[in-house]
Enzyme design. Structure first.
Site, mmCIF file in Angstrom:
data_model
loop_
_atom_site.group_PDB
_atom_site.id
_atom_site.type_symbol
_atom_site.label_atom_id
_atom_site.label_comp_id
_atom_site.label_asym_id
_atom_site.label_seq_id
_atom_site.Cartn_x
_atom_site.Cartn_y
_atom_site.Cartn_z
ATOM 1 N N HIS A 41 -12.366 2.874 -6.959
ATOM 2 C CA HIS A 41 -11.205 2.669 -6.101
ATOM 3 C C HIS A 41 -11.492 1.476 -5.192
ATOM 4 O O HIS A 41 -12.586 1.345 -4.663
ATOM 5 C CB HIS A 41 -10.977 3.925 -5.239
ATOM 6 C CG HIS A 41 -9.974 3.721 -4.145
ATOM 7 N ND1 HIS A 41 -10.283 3.849 -2.806
ATOM 8 C CD2 HIS A 41 -8.665 3.394 -4.197
ATOM 9 C CE1 HIS A 41 -9.198 3.622 -2.082
ATOM 10 N NE2 HIS A 41 -8.211 3.351 -2.886
ATOM 11 N N LYS A 96 2.553 2.742 -9.117
ATOM 12 C CA LYS A 96 2.664 3.955 -8.298
ATOM 13 C C LYS A 96 3.855 4.772 -8.777
ATOM 14 O O LYS A 96 4.937 4.217 -8.997
ATOM 15 C CB LYS A 96 2.857 3.570 -6.825
ATOM 16 C CG LYS A 96 1.654 2.847 -6.237
ATOM 17 C CD LYS A 96 0.491 3.794 -5.987
ATOM 18 C CE LYS A 96 -0.722 3.052 -5.453
ATOM 19 N NZ LYS A 96 -1.853 3.944 -5.161
ATOM 20 N N GLY A 108 0.789 -1.224 0.000
ATOM 21 C CA GLY A 108 0.000 0.000 0.000
ATOM 22 C C GLY A 108 0.821 1.273 0.000
ATOM 23 O O GLY A 108 0.265 2.371 0.066
ATOM 24 N N ASP A 142 -0.229 6.218 -11.058
ATOM 25 C CA ASP A 142 -0.937 6.792 -9.907
ATOM 26 C C ASP A 142 0.055 7.571 -9.041
ATOM 27 O O ASP A 142 0.988 6.988 -8.496
ATOM 28 C CB ASP A 142 -1.556 5.643 -9.092
ATOM 29 C CG ASP A 142 -2.385 6.124 -7.914
ATOM 30 O OD1 ASP A 142 -2.445 7.349 -7.687
ATOM 31 O OD2 ASP A 142 -2.975 5.269 -7.218
ATOM 32 N N GLU A 187 -3.507 8.940 -12.307
ATOM 33 C CA GLU A 187 -4.460 9.002 -11.194
ATOM 34 C C GLU A 187 -3.952 9.967 -10.131
ATOM 35 O O GLU A 187 -2.762 9.991 -9.813
ATOM 36 C CB GLU A 187 -4.596 7.593 -10.611
ATOM 37 C CG GLU A 187 -5.581 7.475 -9.474
ATOM 38 C CD GLU A 187 -5.830 6.007 -9.112
ATOM 39 O OE1 GLU A 187 -5.724 5.134 -9.992
ATOM 40 O OE2 GLU A 187 -6.107 5.741 -7.933
ATOM 41 N N GLU A 198 -10.787 8.773 -5.154
ATOM 42 C CA GLU A 198 -10.737 8.035 -3.890
ATOM 43 C C GLU A 198 -10.701 8.979 -2.693
ATOM 44 O O GLU A 198 -11.083 8.604 -1.599
ATOM 45 C CB GLU A 198 -9.553 7.062 -3.849
ATOM 46 C CG GLU A 198 -8.196 7.706 -3.698
ATOM 47 C CD GLU A 198 -7.061 6.678 -3.749
ATOM 48 O OE1 GLU A 198 -6.927 6.021 -4.796
ATOM 49 O OE2 GLU A 198 -6.322 6.552 -2.771
ATOM 50 N N ASP A 223 -15.573 5.688 -4.294
ATOM 51 C CA ASP A 223 -15.073 4.931 -3.154
ATOM 52 C C ASP A 223 -16.261 4.575 -2.258
ATOM 53 O O ASP A 223 -17.113 5.417 -1.990
ATOM 54 C CB ASP A 223 -14.051 5.776 -2.378
ATOM 55 C CG ASP A 223 -13.430 5.014 -1.232
ATOM 56 O OD1 ASP A 223 -12.277 4.598 -1.379
ATOM 57 O OD2 ASP A 223 -14.101 4.829 -0.202
#
Lengths: 443, 443
Positions: free
Chosen positions: B352, B219, B23, B247, B273, B302, B325
């Site tokens: 998301h 990412k 994450g 993102d 994103e 999100e 979201d």
């Protein structure tokens, strides 16, 4: 002395203002003016006091958020913080886990405001100056070093901000003297809360006129016929040359706002405040455009949650009056960014105040705005509401409808450990809150 | 049976995902995936489960906010709520004192989402259907009765929403059958978290390709040279015909976003994103305009906090992919409003997901979107992340890179009072949270 912060305490303080309908409007019918109140202790004995304003229920959530931020503050020295205030601001607002709860909005940003307000208070006390004077005496470079320019550089860069401040240095001393002598112009919201009877309105308006008030705000938005009657009544009492503003507190959708306010145009309001959702930049732009031919501006900001939103309101010509708030934005740091952007766009700043402590806080910001930025009083004024000042050890001083700048009180003796200190930025008295008038204190 | 709500309990549940950098992104470097988890009890014994997702620290603030909302829920019957769901939504979001802390944003809105998610779960259980099926079986009139249109009527009225839903009835059964058979297309974010090594990236990408994944998100945003190397690596592995998205998790200012993403254009990403602040509608519009000639769209949502913000993103052509979201917006009610507006503007909804429970939740919404609104799969896909599903009694089922619709399990026996029930909308197992993998549970 290092002024190392050794503890941060937060209290939930509530006043039962709803009982007499003080502060009532079309969306907040029963506010109990409250605060999450922060106390910072240092190893030198010097303290800092800060708060964020709330409406009663939920203050405990903000208290919980302040407690979550405390570990980022305790252990740091004042010197360490103010030597990189931008970095410290970002530390509070950009924690990789906590920022998910905002970022920079809602409860977590209100808590950030309360904490940073206390840090600024500590700084002002350490310098032995009221906050406005601390700001006015800072050089442009130091001012911009307090601002996080993240997300606003497309409208205002650090260099540009610096240039604006340098340019405004001219005549600074003169404006400071002018403020010390005559104060900053204010308007009153105390005459016409939505829950007040016509009789109350008339009595309060009569009193206010006698005290020298010339600018009056009326709450509207619940019922059109009521609004017409109330606006008519106030306009008749204050006459055509005094100023009337109306405030709907987010009651309408865009089309409804335009038609409703058009129906009140005959009473010649200077602005319609918060016609719709505080998040609706494009909605406010549409309303501004529709009302411009009627000579009515749009004012908003007390629930505009950060500099990114204000940036867009300015970019989109969505407001004609910027209503900064001392506790909704991220304290002085973020308010500096917004005042600088407003100056760039030449939109007047007319702060939101009232509640509990907001007048005591925001007067410092608007003094800085006039002395160091705008050098202009046209269509500029600071809101005033006359509730709850008695709970402050040094309440605001209003003279002839002007905010008189707070002065440092170098020699005031502190009474004891439990009573709050008595000069500087915020001076809320804990002990008085435990008396009859307080709804609840959760300590 | 009345299904009267007799209690609402909330727990703070955290997982130490930061230990292995799951994450991790440019702004959230060490998330501990967490949830404020809500349990509603009724007098019939039926329960409802809901959650909102958080990143660790501060979950206790959301828990505190849920507790502040509880008195608005306890004592009401399910029937009373769903017969005027719009009214109930507004009761939660517009309390005259609590709304000051938002309105409809930040902590208080996350708490609203958790509470309403539990109410929707209760409703689905009462009907004996998974949530998506409850929604799909509702008639257009009942759907719009769940939506608060306040502040969005300049873009979508109730009548217009109703018409859109009626028009989309054609072919509904066929699309439901199609979903039950093949599922809804998904993309994976699990291969390329920012904290992963190149070796990890390669291994995870190899595995994902073998499992049938064709759409991959990377990412970016911390270091341009790193981003180039990582995007190059992934593009080489997935080949030119598979889809790549990037993102930045809000890392840039507007100008920086445009120049950075332009530098990555050679890797042909479908979207960038969260290039900048989630609040910056006009910034996203500027980025969208600049990147359109490169064939790169802008995706965000999100952290888009409510329908008023999504309305403006759509009005301003500020996004080309709407990332709803399930826990940031006000539950199903507000997501319905956003999906309807996206349908009106013909902008694809690509939810998301990830975190903890977000896949389990949002799959229901995107099934409704396809079956009852969009009838379109072009450039549409739902995010998938493969962490923490083992803590759910009925985790999402992914088959050949598609979300397979959850089915009602009528006869599943509940084990005991303390274990959560096992069919319906959300099925998070409390007991498993007390085991080794849980960072902390504050009950």
């Amino acid at each position: 002395m290092s002024q190392k912060i050794v503890s941060l305490t937060v209290r939930d303080v509530r006043f039962p203002t709803s009982v007499e309908q003080h502060g009532s409007d079309a969306m907040h019918t029963d506010p109990d003016y409250s605060a999450a109140y922060v106390l910072i202790d240092t190893d030198s004995g010097l303290k800092g006091f800060g708060l964020t304003f709330t409406l009663g229920k939920g203050t405990e959530i903000v208290v919980c958020a302040v407690e979550a931020l405390a570990p980022l503050v305790v252990g740091k020295s004042l010197q360490e913080i103010v030597s990189d205030f931008r970095g410290f601001y970002r530390l509070l607002t950009s924690d990789g886990q906590i920022r998910w709860l905002g970022p920079e909005k809602g409860v977590i940003h209100l808590a950030t405001a309360a904490v940073l307000n206390a840090v600024w208070d500590l700084w002002a006390r350490a310098e032995g100056k009221p906050l406005w004077k601390l700001l006015v005496d800072m050089d442009p470079k130091q001012i911009v070093s307090c601002i996080d320019f993240r997300y606003i550089t497309d409208v205002l860069t650090e260099e540009e901000a610096h240039d604006i401040l340098v340019k405004a240095q001219e005549g600074k001393q003169q404006r400071e003297d002018e403020m010390l002598k005559g104060g900053y112009p204010a308007y009153t919201t105390s005459c016409a809360w939505l829950g007040y009877s016509d009789q109350q309105l008339q009595q309060l308006c009569t009193d206010a006129l006698q005290s020298g008030w010339t600018k009056f705000k009326v709450k509207v938005g619940a019922d059109l016929e009521d609004d017409k009657r109330r606006c008519c009544l106030i306009r008749q009492m204050i006459g055509p040359s005094n100023t009337l503003m109306i405030d709907a507190n987010q009651r309408w959708d865009v089309a409804e706002a335009i038609s409703w306010v058009s129906s009140l145009a005959e009473f010649n309001p200077l602005w319609i405040e918060e016609p719709t959702s505080p998040d609706d930049i494009l909605g406010h732009a549409a309303i501004s455009k529709a009302l411009a031919p009627l000579g009515i501006g749009v004012a908003t900001g007390e629930q505009c949650h950060n500099r990114v939103m204000f940036k867009q309101f300015l970019q989109a010509s969505a407001l004609q009056f910027v209503q900064i708030d001392s506790c909704r934005l991220g304290s002085v740091n973020e308010n500096l960014a917004v005042m600088l952007m407003a100056q760039k766009f030449q939109v007047p700043v007319c702060p939101h105040a009232g509640g509990v402590g907001l007048c005591e806080l925001v007067q410092h910001l608007i003094l800085f705005d006039y002395i160091c930025l705008s050098a202009n009083l046209h269509n500029r004024m600071c809101e005033y509401v006359d509730h709850l000042h008695e709970h402050f050890t040094s309440p605001v001083v209003i003279q002839d409808a002007h905010y008189m700048p707070p002065k440092a009180r170098w020699n005031r003796k502190e009474s004891n450990e439990e009573e709050v200190q008595s000069f500087g930025y915020k001076r809320f008295a804990f002990l008085k809150c435990c008396g009859l008038k307080v709804l609840s204190v959760w300590a």
